[in-house]
Design an enzyme around this catalytic site. Structure first.
Site, PDB file in Angstrom:
ATOM      1  CE1 TYR A   1      25.011  -4.642  25.419  1.00 38.32           C
ATOM      2  CE2 TYR A   1      25.395  -2.532  24.344  1.00 38.32           C
ATOM      3  CZ  TYR A   1      25.842  -3.795  24.708  1.00 38.32           C
ATOM      4  OH  TYR A   1      27.106  -4.194  24.349  1.00 38.32           O
TER       5      TYR A   1
ATOM      6  CE  LYS B   1      24.493  -6.696  22.538  1.00 41.62           C
ATOM      7  NZ  LYS B   1      25.547  -5.707  22.244  1.00 41.62           N
TER       8      LYS B   1
END
Length: 302
Positions: A137, A166
């Protein structure tokens, strides 16, 4: 390792709060069912929109337990297990695995600057501690630490259970490089947009979907972006993608997390406020938000 197809629209589900800032467990269950009913492809508790930064360890355990219980295996549950230190990250990751999470989403450490070698070592140690798929992330505007594309590729190559990333940097070229550098590896690797305006663009470039904060407000519309793209209907996908632009334009008035939670409340979901002090919106911002929600409703967003 558990096999999970990392794809689609995954809402970083809101953490509903009571007036005294305790977690509204009943409404959390309602929100789980609401977004699943809209066709989402996963649920991500205590992400950025879930106010992970404001929850205690025990509260994260409770939120995850509720979400897993209420989801009942209908979609994968992504647990945000990233913390500032490697030790804490390993601890929370192991606990999330024990509670039954399907995937871990591990944000970069924050506050102190970390080199790419330190980030690599951090993620490798976390990956070795669990037997779950991990989605990296990257959100440098919030954490102060950016995951370079070369580091993502290195981690994907060296850790079998690091299977996705992500990217919430808002830098499309950075996200494209995540796709390009991992596409040559002998494994499936999923790149997800953390910026809702870039979901269709990254799908067209080889990405797999998005962790979409706006899915807390307009879950059907956000799902439409992915489903229309998957069906080959690019005109419909583009229409759905473009339709959220007026709502996202309101983010200039304050913290996007706060605006999304207020918007959900204005549309009838009693999710409460964000925890103080991250809970205020100016009168100008509130007026703009109410107007845009009326426009969105008239345009069929839901």
């Amino acid at each position: 390792m558990k096999h999970v197809e990392i794809k689609g629209i995954i809402p970083p589900i809101l953490t509903p709060m009571n007036a005294d800032e305790t977690i509204n467990e009943r409404e959390l269950r309602n929100q789980v069912n609401r977004v699943i009913g809209a066709g989402v492809h996963g649920i991500f508790p205590f992400g950025t929109n879930g106010e992970a930064y404001a929850l205690t360890y025990a509260e994260k355990e409770r939120v995850l337990d509720i979400v897993i219980e209420e989801t009942r295996g209908r979609v994968p549950v992504y647990a945000g297990s990233g913390c500032i230190t490697t030790r804490e990250t390993v601890q929370l990751s192991k606990r999330a695995e024990a509670l039954g999470a399907d995937v871990l989403s591990i944000i970069t450490p924050s506050f102190a600057a970390a080199s790419q070698d330190e980030l690599y070592a951090h993620y490798m140690e976390a990956a070795a501690a669990v037997d779950l798929p991990i989605v990296l992330y990257n959100i440098p505007a919030r954490t102060g630490n950016a995951l370079a594309p070369a580091t993502v590729a290195r981690l994907a190559k060296d850790a079998p259970n690091i299977v996705g990333a992500k990217d919430s940097s808002g830098n499309f070229d950075n996200m494209k490089q995540y796709v390009e550098l991992t596409a040559v590896l002998d494994k499936e690797f999923s790149v997800l947009s953390g910026n809702d305006s870039l979901i269709l663009p990254i799908l067209l470039f080889g990405g797999k979907g998005g962790v979409a904060g706006c899915a807390n407000v307009f879950p059907h519309t956000m799902v439409e972006i992915y489903e229309a793209w998957a069906a080959g209907d690019l005109e419909r996908a583009k229409k759905a993608q473009d339709s959220i632009r007026p709502f996202r334009a309101v983010f200039k008035y304050g913290n996007p997390n706060t605006i999304i939670k207020i918007a959900a409340g204005l549309l009838g979901s009693p999710v409460g406020d964000c925890r103080k002090p991250f809970c205020r919106l100016s009168a100008e911002g509130m007026d703009a938000l109410k107007k845009v929600l009326e426009t969105c409703k008239a345009n069929g967003l839901h």
